[in-house]
Design a protein around this motif. Structure first.
Motif, PDB file in Angstrom:
ATOM      1  N   LYS A 478       0.840  -1.199   0.000  1.00 16.09           N
ATOM      2  CA  LYS A 478       0.000   0.000   0.000  1.00 16.09           C
ATOM      3  C   LYS A 478       0.876   1.250   0.000  1.00 16.09           C
ATOM      4  CE  LYS A 478      -3.902   0.060   2.284  1.00 16.09           C
ATOM      5  NZ  LYS A 478      -4.917   0.155   3.375  1.00 16.09           N
ATOM      6  N   ASP A 479       0.638   2.152  -0.987  1.00 14.32           N
ATOM      7  CA  ASP A 479       1.462   3.360  -1.092  1.00 14.32           C
ATOM      8  C   ASP A 479       0.893   4.508  -0.248  1.00 14.32           C
ATOM      9  OD1 ASP A 479      -0.646   4.478  -2.507  1.00 14.32           O
ATOM     10  OD2 ASP A 479       0.333   4.343  -4.457  1.00 14.32           O
ATOM     11  N   ASP A 480       1.475   5.703  -0.379  1.00 20.84           N
ATOM     12  CA  ASP A 480       1.087   6.832   0.457  1.00 20.84           C
ATOM     13  C   ASP A 480      -0.336   7.305   0.208  1.00 20.84           C
ATOM     14  OD1 ASP A 480       3.555   6.866   1.677  1.00 20.84           O
ATOM     15  OD2 ASP A 480       4.414   8.290   0.265  1.00 20.84           O
ATOM     16  N   SER A 481      -0.875   7.016  -0.978  1.00 20.47           N
ATOM     17  CA  SER A 481      -2.250   7.419  -1.289  1.00 20.47           C
ATOM     18  C   SER A 481      -3.240   6.286  -1.045  1.00 20.47           C
ATOM     19  CB  SER A 481      -2.351   7.907  -2.735  1.00 20.47           C
ATOM     20  OG  SER A 481      -1.942   6.896  -3.633  1.00 20.47           O
ATOM     21  N   SER A 482      -2.791   5.274  -0.287  1.00 24.15           N
ATOM     22  CA  SER A 482      -3.634   4.120   0.083  1.00 24.15           C
ATOM     23  C   SER A 482      -4.050   3.278  -1.123  1.00 24.15           C
ATOM     24  CB  SER A 482      -4.888   4.594   0.848  1.00 24.15           C
ATOM     25  OG  SER A 482      -4.518   5.188   2.079  1.00 24.15           O
ATOM     26  N   GLN A 483      -3.254   3.330  -2.190  1.00 21.22           N
ATOM     27  CA  GLN A 483      -3.487   2.493  -3.357  1.00 21.22           C
ATOM     28  C   GLN A 483      -2.636   1.232  -3.235  1.00 21.22           C
ATOM     29  OE1 GLN A 483      -5.661   3.125  -6.013  1.00 21.22           O
ATOM     30  NE2 GLN A 483      -6.384   4.766  -4.668  1.00 21.22           N
ATOM     31  N   TRP A 484      -3.208   0.078  -3.583  1.00 23.08           N
ATOM     32  CA  TRP A 484      -2.465  -1.176  -3.551  1.00 23.08           C
ATOM     33  C   TRP A 484      -1.649  -1.311  -4.829  1.00 23.08           C
ATOM     34  CZ3 TRP A 484      -1.582  -3.779   0.663  1.00 23.08           C
ATOM     35  CH2 TRP A 484      -2.494  -3.717   1.726  1.00 23.08           C
ATOM     36  N   ARG A 485      -0.342  -1.466  -4.694  1.00 22.12           N
ATOM     37  CA  ARG A 485       0.578  -1.571  -5.817  1.00 22.12           C
ATOM     38  C   ARG A 485       1.154  -2.985  -5.861  1.00 22.12           C
ATOM     39  NH1 ARG A 485       2.933   3.587  -6.616  1.00 22.12           N
ATOM     40  NH2 ARG A 485       4.206   2.614  -8.236  1.00 22.12           N
ATOM     41  N   MET A 486       1.499  -3.436  -7.064  1.00 17.77           N
ATOM     42  CA  MET A 486       2.028  -4.783  -7.221  1.00 17.77           C
ATOM     43  C   MET A 486       3.487  -4.869  -6.781  1.00 17.77           C
ATOM     44  SD  MET A 486      -0.295  -6.854  -8.271  1.00 17.77           S
ATOM     45  CE  MET A 486       0.643  -8.262  -8.897  1.00 17.77           C
ATOM     46  N   ILE A 487       3.817  -5.972  -6.126  1.00 17.31           N
ATOM     47  CA  ILE A 487       5.203  -6.280  -5.774  1.00 17.31           C
ATOM     48  C   ILE A 487       5.828  -7.054  -6.921  1.00 17.31           C
ATOM     49  CG2 ILE A 487       6.654  -7.660  -4.231  1.00 17.31           C
ATOM     50  CD1 ILE A 487       4.763  -6.927  -1.959  1.00 17.31           C
ATOM     51  N   ASP A 488       7.078  -6.711  -7.241  1.00 17.68           N
ATOM     52  CA  ASP A 488       7.795  -7.342  -8.342  1.00 17.68           C
ATOM     53  C   ASP A 488       7.687  -8.862  -8.282  1.00 17.68           C
ATOM     54  OD1 ASP A 488      10.056  -7.214 -10.488  1.00 17.68           O
ATOM     55  OD2 ASP A 488      10.806  -8.594  -8.960  1.00 17.68           O
ATOM     56  N   GLU A 489       7.591  -9.481  -9.462  1.00 18.27           N
ATOM     57  CA  GLU A 489       7.376 -10.913  -9.568  1.00 18.27           C
ATOM     58  C   GLU A 489       8.453 -11.729  -8.860  1.00 18.27           C
ATOM     59  OE1 GLU A 489       5.800 -13.835 -13.155  1.00 18.27           O
ATOM     60  OE2 GLU A 489       6.808 -11.963 -13.621  1.00 18.27           O
ATOM     61  N   THR A 490       9.714 -11.306  -8.990  1.00 16.93           N
ATOM     62  CA  THR A 490      10.811 -12.035  -8.342  1.00 16.93           C
ATOM     63  C   THR A 490      10.697 -11.962  -6.830  1.00 16.93           C
ATOM     64  OG1 THR A 490      12.259 -11.533 -10.211  1.00 16.93           O
ATOM     65  CG2 THR A 490      13.304 -12.237  -8.172  1.00 16.93           C
ATOM     66  N   VAL A 491      10.371 -10.776  -6.318  1.00 15.01           N
ATOM     67  CA  VAL A 491      10.205 -10.608  -4.872  1.00 15.01           C
ATOM     68  C   VAL A 491       8.990 -11.394  -4.399  1.00 15.01           C
ATOM     69  CG1 VAL A 491       9.772  -8.925  -3.029  1.00 15.01           C
ATOM     70  CG2 VAL A 491      11.309  -8.351  -4.931  1.00 15.01           C
ATOM     71  N   ALA A 492       7.908 -11.340  -5.185  1.00 12.28           N
ATOM     72  CA  ALA A 492       6.685 -12.056  -4.807  1.00 12.28           C
ATOM     73  C   ALA A 492       6.942 -13.554  -4.684  1.00 12.28           C
ATOM     74  CB  ALA A 492       5.581 -11.791  -5.832  1.00 12.28           C
ATOM     75  N   LYS A 493       7.793 -14.090  -5.558  1.00 13.37           N
ATOM     76  CA  LYS A 493       8.122 -15.503  -5.489  1.00 13.37           C
ATOM     77  C   LYS A 493       8.823 -15.836  -4.156  1.00 13.37           C
ATOM     78  CE  LYS A 493       8.833 -19.693  -7.177  1.00 13.37           C
ATOM     79  NZ  LYS A 493       9.696 -20.273  -6.129  1.00 13.37           N
TER      80      LYS A 493
END
Length: 558
Positions: A478-493
């Motif tokens: 969640k960013d500063d404007s309370s929007q959900w942003r995607m985590i990079d695919e490699t990190v997500a793995k």
């Protein structure tokens, strides 16, 4: 009834001088081509003009008075910022109020938007992530999921052409959201070439609309273009063909059909070359996706899915059967059932006629639960409401005497007519629920159906940041404007690996110049240097939604 095309044109300050001259020249050449197509192919086209710059307006409503359109383009002046989202909203307004879907050789042909820009979107704050997000939100309503939410009769592809300092990642995402296309030109002088090819694309549709084999052939399209003086590279021709099929209700990743393979929605069982053990559990399955290398993706009625050979390696693992899926009492609609237009149908002749029967080959979940994808005998593939907002575009078809299908709240209405080829049509939908107010519609992030890929030997689903039964597990922050942003695919793995081992554990991951501690118990990430903590979340989503959100994230990071 003519085809509808909206020219959505960037008239911001950066287009002043030579840029505006070339844009006007390209527009004039486009109109000349449209007139020639109307004369030679008996396919008329309405053209409208929208500008976004210092003026944000519909310059010319849809019309086939090309003199009016030319004068409207000639009057355009450059100036101001680049409010691209506003341009798309005005294009949407014009199509909703005055546009429509025409039929060519029995196939629908939706309107299209041609979006031209030489820059990045701006708002009152200048260039910003918010301006990009607003463009993507707006584009989503033109696509396969969002179009019905705003009253469009059909998804509307957007053909994007960018030059100068345009944002290719953003325009590519717009094209993907809408089953459109994106071409980047090196110079504004090349705009005329792009516009001419858009004219010829419609001429190609008019010529081959009654021949599916040639209409869907990349080779035939390139030969057609070459014969008319346009040597189109394979990549652009593939994008053009994808957009055309999108206009005809046959586009979208995962929806393409490959020549020589059975249509999507076809029912199958294990065949003579089967070698995959008990993966099918001796049940019936449905083709939900084609692969170019002569593999087909099957979803079995017991819930698992995998890919199998249909000509690959000289083998056929499957055989086609006439066994539509029969639902048990209490079951909701499933992949493999036969359907026909229902009580809330409003999509004109997309199904090819009221007596036609289609197969469900995708069922949406999550925020888009209540929508299903259907393939009709005429080749059209589209989403329809089955419970969405209380509306039922479809009713389930089953053979007489084999059960009543799903039992939902409310009375079961049996409608047996003489023209249904011995099938009993069951309207099992519950009473209509109140429709959501217009302000309640959520169009972003968009989800579109796509399946996961697996190895042929394994019954287990491939792990792509975590995968389960055709779904993808994505990680977001969640960013500063309370929007959900995607985590990079490699990190997500890496996060999914830790989550699978210990849902109370922690993992430290280097991302760029920063190092973060991820805590599975508190679902948080902490920057080791700044000590800033942010929320994270783990979500199940359709693979197309996952891929799309990653593309959007990449665009926002540019």
């Amino acid at each position: 009834m003519p085809l509808d095309t909206i020219l959505c044109l960037d008239t911001s300050g950066s287009m002043a001088g030579r840029g505006m001259r070339e844009l006007k020249r390209a527009g004039e050449n486009f109109l000349q081509g449209v007139q020639e197509t109307a004369r030679e192919c008996n396919l008329k086209e309405n053209v409208g003009v929208v500008e976004f710059g210092k003026n944000e307006r519909i310059v010319q409503p849809l019309t086939n008075d090309y003199g009016k359109v030319k004068r409207a383009v000639d009057r355009l002046e450059a100036g101001g910022r680049t409010p691209m989202a506003s341009g798309l909203l005005n294009a949407l307004k014009e199509i909703v109020e005055h546009g429509g879907v025409i039929t060519v050789a029995g196939k629908p042909l939706a309107p299209r938007i041609i979006l031209m820009t030489d820059g990045v979107p701006t708002d009152d704050k200048g260039e910003s992530d918010e301006a990009k997000v607003q463009v993507l939100k707006t584009a989503a309503v033109f696509g396969p999921i969002g179009f019905k939410e705003v009253g469009l009769p059909h998804p509307i592809p957007i053909a994007c052409v960018g030059c100068g300092d345009c944002d290719p990642e953003l325009l590519g995402a717009v094209a993907k959201l809408t089953n459109g296309m994106f071409v980047q030109v090196d110079d504004v002088e090349q705009l005329s070439t792009f516009f001419k090819r858009q004219v010829l694309l419609i001429r190609f549709a008019a010529k081959f609309a009654d021949d599916m084999e040639q209409l869907t052939s990349l080779l035939v399209l390139r030969q057609f273009m070459k014969a008319l003086g346009e040597a189109v590279e394979e990549a652009e021709a593939e994008a053009m063909l994808g957009m055309l099929l999108g206009m005809m209700g046959m586009g979208g990743e995962g929806n393409r059909e490959v020549k020589g393979l059975p249509p999507l929605g076809t029912r199958v069982r294990r065949g003579k070359d089967w070698k995959w053990g008990d993966q099918d559990k001796h049940s019936v399955g449905t083709i939900i996706e084609h692969d170019k290398e002569n593999w087909v993706h099957i979803q079995w009625d017991h819930g698992d899915d995998n890919k199998y050979r249909w000509g690959a390696e000289g083998a056929h693992d499957l055989k086609v059967v006439d066994e539509p899926r029969v639902l048990k009492p209490g079951e909701d609609i499933k992949v493999g059932v036969k359907v026909q237009r229902g009580k809330d149908w409003k999509w004109e002749n997309q199904d090819g006629g009221s007596s036609n029967i289609g197969f469900v080959y995708k069922v949406h979940t999550g925020q888009h639960k209540g929508l299903v994808q259907v393939r009709w005998p005429n080749g059209t593939k589209a989403d329809y409401r089955y419970g969405k907002d209380g509306f039922y575009d479809l009713k389930i078809v089953t053979r007489p005497g084999v059960g009543t299908g799903a039992v939902a709240a409310g009375p079961v209405v049996v409608d047996i007519t003489d023209d249904n080829d011995g099938f009993e049509i069951l309207d099992i939908s519950p009473p209509r629920q109140p429709k959501k107010p217009a302000g309640a519609v959520q169009v972003f992030p968009m989800a579109t159906p796509m399946s996961t890929h697996k190895t042929k030997e394994s019954k287990n689903l491939e792990i792509l940041a975590g995968t389960r039964r055709g779904k993808v597990i994505g990680w977001r922050w969640k960013d500063d404007s309370s929007q959900w942003r995607m985590i990079d695919e490699t990190v997500a793995k890496q996060l999914e690996d830790m989550y699978g081992k210990n849902q109370q554990g922690c993992v430290t991951i280097q991302i760029g110049e920063n190092t973060y501690d991820f805590n599975m118990a508190t679902m948080s990430q902490v920057n080791q240097k700044t000590k800033r903590s942010r929320e994270i979340t783990r979500e199940e989503m359709d693979k197309d939604e996952y891929d799309l959100l990653l593309a959007i994230e990449k665009s926002l990071s540019m």
